[in-house]
Design an enzyme around this catalytic site. Structure first.
Site, PDB file in Angstrom:
ATOM      1  CD  GLU A 199      -3.087  -1.649   2.011  1.00  0.00           C
ATOM      2  OE1 GLU A 199      -2.541  -0.709   2.719  1.00  0.00           O
ATOM      3  OE2 GLU A 199      -3.688  -2.149   1.806  1.00  0.00           O
ATOM      4  CD  GLU A 317      -4.664  -6.554   2.560  1.00  0.00           C
ATOM      5  OE1 GLU A 317      -2.860  -7.271   3.121  1.00  0.00           O
ATOM      6  OE2 GLU A 317      -4.836  -5.822   3.213  1.00  0.00           O
TER       7      GLU A 317
END
Length: 544
Positions: A199, A317
């Site tokens: 991220e 994810e």
């Protein structure tokens, strides 16, 4: 049928009569093209994550992680091994938010090796953490014994400096990762893929890195993999960036890296919002909300096609609701409407792998963090893994948007498997299946649309009693999923009327279908999910 079974059918019918009579009935025609493959997943499409979060990770006055992290998960718990082994080869991604603060306890490490602790100045409020090599040995032993396929997320912030606005600058220091990978190879541990960072793409989450610098670092990591695995019989794939999709950032990353570097482009999905959203359940049951993510899949596909056709899309994810998921939602039956729809939808866009956050931990674990007993989504994942092959077939759904439908070649056998998701609270669907190769399954209109609800309820109840086909007819296999006692927030899934529970010996229950004559009506009850296998469906595309 024996007298005892007949009595059981009658009792079940009487119990169901009020709900049967209150339901609306709608016809639905599904047209599946057995001659065309529209997309294809990896053979091991279903994936689950194990995260770094310590037990002190809390959200909304809850601390739902317990001891379920990479650092302290009880690898000797018998249910954990059995849950993973049930998939034969479950993909497991080791990574998560704290990934870019993890150092590896190789001899060259000049820092103290300690666990994560609360630190206000650290990313996500935690200090740096260290993975001991003894723990790495234990993890690899467990995953080798359980047949898991491993993706490991490498710290992509090591050596960088934090600048303003959460931007981290400077080149990546590969020294710690290099020695860690070298140790992994020396021990013979098989890593299917290395993923770089978590991220940090686009605007990032707590930290971000410029796409051009990220690309240069990926080229460096690819050279390291090529060097270290020169004598290895197989070379791991390289994945990145493990973050939320940004068209501009992802396209620049692909331009910088060029061909021969990235094998998979990983992106994350939390399309239900925060875990404490009071509207969470309504979002899950809203077909229009579920379909919004289609735009992300579509633009990502176009980005890959234009700038990096050598790479494949992965959902690295996805937990539905972020900040550890929603209590008694993400771990309850209702979440399977979101989860299975996500698996189906992502597959239609050539997504190769879909990693669920998480195998265990948080409110969205497939397994209960304390007892290791499977939550409903575990069984949804297991049924998908066993029934849905990698080839995706086109489905033309002539029905309400509340009936979601996906078709794949059946896994490891002839025919096809349908996934049907009924989001409607009041409507039962009577489904007619057609093959657009001009071969109908010959279910007559009279049989489908003119039966009264009482007859329908009886036939449905009877179909769940028998467990084997023995009358010489052609049969289909039905797996009807409902919540215990009709309660959507139940943590017990019911398969064909039977609650799914761990056996007294701690074994995962057998997932048995109901065998139904292929030309009999196919009923989908309100707020239910069904996998239906048609072994005799003519699908030449599945044979190629």
């Amino acid at each position: 049928m024996g007298s005892q079974q007949l009595v059981l059918c009658c009792l079940l019918l009487l119990a169901c009569l009020p709900s049967i009579l209150a339901q609306e009935i709608a016809g639905a025609i599904l047209r599946v093209d057995g001659g065309h493959v529209m997309a294809e997943t990896d053979e091991n499409y279903v994936c689950a994550t194990v995260d770094w979060w310590p037990h002190t990770k809390c959200d909304y006055n809850q601390c739902p992680w317990g001891y379920a992290s990479i650092m302290n998960l009880n690898l000797s718990h018998p249910l954990l091994a059995k849950a993973v082994q049930a998939f034969t080869h479950l993909r497991v991604r080791l990574g998560g938010s704290l990934e870019d603060q993890v150092v590896y306890d190789v001899p060259s490490l000049k820092l103290p090796c300690h666990p994560f602790w609360k630190q206000s100045s650290g990313l996500f409020g935690f200090s740096r953490g260290c993975l001991h090599l003894g723990r790495w040995d234990a993890l690899n032993h467990f995953f080798s014994q359980s047949g898991a396929i491993i993706t490991f997320g490498i710290n992509a912030l090591y050596g960088r400096k934090k600048s303003k606005n959460d931007v981290w600058i400077g080149p990546w220091d590969s020294s710690n990762a290099y020695d860690f990978m070298k140790y992994t190879i020396s021990k013979g541990y098989h890593i299917d893929s290395w993923e770089f960072g978590n991220e940090l793409s686009g605007s990032g989450v707590a930290a971000r890195v410029d796409a051009a610098q990220y690309g240069k670092d990926l080229i460096k990591l690819k050279r390291i993999i090529d060097e270290l695995y020169t004598k290895s019989p197989s070379k791991p794939s390289l994945l990145a960036p493990g973050g939320f999709f940004s068209e501009k950032w992802f396209s620049q990353l692909l331009r910088v890296t060029g061909p021969g570097v990235l094998n998979g482009l990983t992106h994350h999905i939390y399309n239900l919002g925060p875990g404490n959203d009071p509207d969470l359940m309504n979002k899950i049951l809203d077909p229009h909300h579920l379909s919004k993510i289609s735009k992300t899949f579509d633009v990502l596909n176009k980005t890959i096609h234009e700038f990096g056709p050598w790479a494949h899309a992965w959902v690295g994810e996805a937990g539905g609701a972020y900040n550890s998921g929603g209590r008694l939602v993400s771990d309850a039956f209702i979440d399977s409407f979101w989860y299975l729809d996500q698996l189906g939808l992502a597959a239609t866009y050539n997504t190769k792998v879909y990693c669920r956050q998480a195998l265990i931990g948080g409110n969205y674990g497939l397994l209960n963090k304390n007892t290791f007993v499977p939550n409903p989504d575990y069984y949804s994942a297991l049924l998908w893994n066993r029934l849905m092959g990698k080839k995706v077939l086109p489905v033309d759904n002539v029905a309400s948007p509340y009936l979601r439908s996906y078709a794949h070649c059946a896994k490891g056998r002839a025919g096809i498997t349908l996934l049907l998701i009924n989001l409607s609270k009041n409507t039962s669907f009577i489904v007619k299946l057609q093959n657009t190769m001009n071969k109908d399954l010959h279910i007559s209109n009279d049989m489908i649309f003119k039966e009264d609800s009482l007859t329908r309820g009886l036939k449905k109840t009877v179909s769940w009693v028998g467990s084997r086909a023995s009358d010489g007819q052609l049969h289909r296999e039905e797996y009807h999923l409902t919540p215990k006692e009709g309660h959507l927030q139940s943590q017990t899934m019911v398969l064909n009327g039977k609650p799914l529970q761990i056996s007294e010996h701690g074994d995962i229950p057998v997932l048995e279908p109901a065998f139904v004559a292929v030309n009999s009506p196919l009923y989908i009850s309100p707020l239910s999910i069904s996998f239906v296998v048609f072994p005799y469906f003519d699908a030449p595309a599945c044979k190629r």
